[in-house]
Design an enzyme around this catalytic site. Structure first.
Site, mmCIF file in Angstrom:
data_model
loop_
_atom_site.group_PDB
_atom_site.id
_atom_site.type_symbol
_atom_site.label_atom_id
_atom_site.label_comp_id
_atom_site.label_asym_id
_atom_site.label_seq_id
_atom_site.Cartn_x
_atom_site.Cartn_y
_atom_site.Cartn_z
ATOM 1 N N LYS A 167 40.487 60.295 98.868
ATOM 2 C CA LYS A 167 41.463 60.669 97.838
ATOM 3 C C LYS A 167 40.813 61.601 96.824
ATOM 4 C CE LYS A 167 42.868 57.839 94.301
ATOM 5 N NZ LYS A 167 42.926 58.604 93.051
ATOM 6 N N ASP A 190 45.904 63.490 95.222
ATOM 7 C CA ASP A 190 46.558 62.618 94.234
ATOM 8 C C ASP A 190 46.732 63.370 92.916
ATOM 9 O OD1 ASP A 190 47.393 60.448 92.698
ATOM 10 O OD2 ASP A 190 45.387 59.583 92.529
ATOM 11 N N LEU A 191 47.707 64.288 92.897
ATOM 12 C CA LEU A 191 47.909 65.087 91.682
ATOM 13 C C LEU A 191 49.178 64.685 90.942
ATOM 14 C CD1 LEU A 191 46.698 68.616 92.914
ATOM 15 C CD2 LEU A 191 45.406 66.827 91.738
ATOM 16 N N LYS A 192 49.938 63.762 91.483
ATOM 17 C CA LYS A 192 51.123 63.195 90.792
ATOM 18 C C LYS A 192 51.962 64.292 90.149
ATOM 19 C CE LYS A 192 48.687 58.893 89.616
ATOM 20 N NZ LYS A 192 47.288 59.227 89.979
ATOM 21 N N HIS A 234 54.775 66.356 88.507
ATOM 22 C CA HIS A 234 55.914 65.943 87.683
ATOM 23 C C HIS A 234 56.335 67.163 86.870
ATOM 24 C CE1 HIS A 234 57.575 62.793 84.567
ATOM 25 N NE2 HIS A 234 58.486 63.617 85.014
ATOM 26 N N ASP A 235 57.420 67.808 87.299
ATOM 27 C CA ASP A 235 57.834 69.048 86.644
ATOM 28 C C ASP A 235 59.270 69.310 87.068
ATOM 29 O OD1 ASP A 235 57.777 71.697 85.473
ATOM 30 O OD2 ASP A 235 55.600 71.677 85.719
ATOM 31 N N THR A 258 59.427 73.882 90.573
ATOM 32 C CA THR A 258 57.958 73.946 90.438
ATOM 33 C C THR A 258 57.286 72.894 91.310
ATOM 34 O OG1 THR A 258 58.226 74.738 88.186
ATOM 35 C CG2 THR A 258 56.079 73.815 88.740
ATOM 36 N N THR A 276 50.216 51.624 86.415
ATOM 37 C CA THR A 276 49.883 50.237 86.055
ATOM 38 C C THR A 276 49.274 50.155 84.653
ATOM 39 O OG1 THR A 276 47.862 50.551 87.313
ATOM 40 C CG2 THR A 276 49.605 49.271 88.367
ATOM 41 N N ARG A 326 35.042 52.562 93.408
ATOM 42 C CA ARG A 326 33.674 52.164 93.077
ATOM 43 C C ARG A 326 33.019 51.135 93.992
ATOM 44 N NH1 ARG A 326 35.653 51.745 87.025
ATOM 45 N NH2 ARG A 326 37.528 51.335 88.266
HETATM 46 O O1 C5P Z 1 37.035 52.526 91.581
HETATM 47 P P1 C5P Z 1 38.390 51.912 91.832
HETATM 48 O O2 C5P Z 1 38.505 51.207 93.151
HETATM 49 O O3 C5P Z 1 38.882 51.094 90.664
HETATM 50 O O4 C5P Z 1 39.346 53.212 91.946
HETATM 51 C C1 C5P Z 1 40.717 53.097 92.126
HETATM 52 C C2 C5P Z 1 41.358 54.436 92.235
HETATM 53 O O5 C5P Z 1 42.766 54.261 92.276
HETATM 54 C C3 C5P Z 1 41.078 55.400 91.078
HETATM 55 O O6 C5P Z 1 41.111 56.739 91.608
HETATM 56 C C4 C5P Z 1 42.252 55.162 90.147
HETATM 57 O O7 C5P Z 1 42.560 56.267 89.373
HETATM 58 C C5 C5P Z 1 43.364 54.911 91.160
HETATM 59 N N1 C5P Z 1 44.487 54.146 90.631
HETATM 60 C C6 C5P Z 1 44.354 52.860 90.109
HETATM 61 N N2 C5P Z 1 45.459 52.199 89.629
HETATM 62 C C7 C5P Z 1 46.651 52.789 89.665
HETATM 63 C C8 C5P Z 1 46.814 54.062 90.189
HETATM 64 C C9 C5P Z 1 45.691 54.719 90.673
HETATM 65 O O8 C5P Z 1 43.265 52.316 90.083
HETATM 66 N N3 C5P Z 1 47.693 52.119 89.239
#
Ligand code: C5P
Length: 230
Positions: free
Chosen positions: A33, A60-62, A64-65, A69, A116, A207
């Site tokens: 991603k 994953d650029l979400k 919204h426009d 566009t 979230t 992570r």
């Molecule tokens: O390192 P970790 O497993 O927490 O990374 C989770 C990934 O999912 C990150 O790129 C974070 O921005 C993304 N994400 C999230 N919760 C969301 C939407 C996206 O953790 N509700």
């Protein structure tokens, strides 16, 4: 593995560490991603490089426009050949339909519903009085009605969304932590196996893999854990 369930979140500030991590993983075991930070720093060139190494990419650029566009942005993403791209469901029906019309073929088009990070009070601040749970459901149904392939959602929401949106709807789930992993800044987490069992289609994991001493081993371990559940 023909359809790896793990999408590794490449949350890095630039191409060098992102490519270094990707080289330690295998496209047979995961997808990658690329989000706003990395894409803004490293651009489409990085996507091309990762794809040359065999990886399928969730961009994953979400978006919204306005509908026009977003449609063109989605088309550009499809032109890059990414596996998955997303838009923000709060952009509304016409935007979602325009995105759907723009993306065809092999690129999956999904939506984010309510982030979230947004609680009930944050929604009230912007004039939304439904609860986050009601809004997630409303927006997931809207995305499905507009023909999108799925949504990003928390593992806590998957069971309900799976019931409401059907088996074909793709549920992409972050907030995943193996049982012995550090929570980092995530609060409501689920193990990879439990998330798949409750209806997730794909797991976004950052992570626990990217910061592991041996990222490939961490990925192998998680794939082993979910063998029975996927
Ligand atoms: O390192 P970790 O497993 O927490 O990374 C989770 C990934 O999912 C990150 O790129 C974070 O921005 C993304 N994400 C999230 N919760 C969301 C939407 C996206 O953790 N509700």
């Amino acid at each position: 593995m023909t359809d790896p369930k793990i999408i590794v979140a490449l949350d890095f500030p630039g191409a060098v560490p992102a490519l270094a991590l990707a080289q330690r993983l295998s496209p047979a075991l995961c997808r990658l991603k690329v989000g706003k930070e990395l894409f803004t720093a490293a651009g489409p060139g990085l996507i091309e490089q990762l794809m040359k190494s065999g990886f399928e990419i969730f961009l994953d650029l979400k978006f919204h426009d306005i509908p026009n566009t977003v449609a063109h942005a989605c088309k550009a993403a499809q032109g890059l050949g990414v596996w998955m791209v997303n838009v923000h469901a709060l952009g509304g029906r016409r935007m979602l339909e325009a995105a759907r019309e723009a993306v065809s073929g092999n690129t999956k088009l999904i939506a984010v519903t309510i982030l979230t990070s947004m609680g009930a009070e944050d929604l009230v601040d912007i004039g939304i009085t439904e609860t986050p749970e009601q809004m997630v459901l409303r927006l997931a149904r809207l995305a499905r009605d507009c023909g999108l392939d799925g949504v990003v959602c928390s593992a806590q929401e998957t069971m309900r969304l799976r019931e409401q949106c059907g088996n074909q709807f793709c549920l992409v789930t972050p907030g995943i932590r193996p049982i012995d992993a550090s929570l980092d800044d995530q609060s409501r987490v689920m193990t990879p196996e439990a998330a798949l069992r409750s209806g997730s289609s794909y797991l976004v994991i950052g992570r626990p893999i990217t910061r592991a001493q041996d990222p490939l081993q961490a990925l192998l371990d998680i794939n082993k854990e979910i063998e029975g559940a996927a």
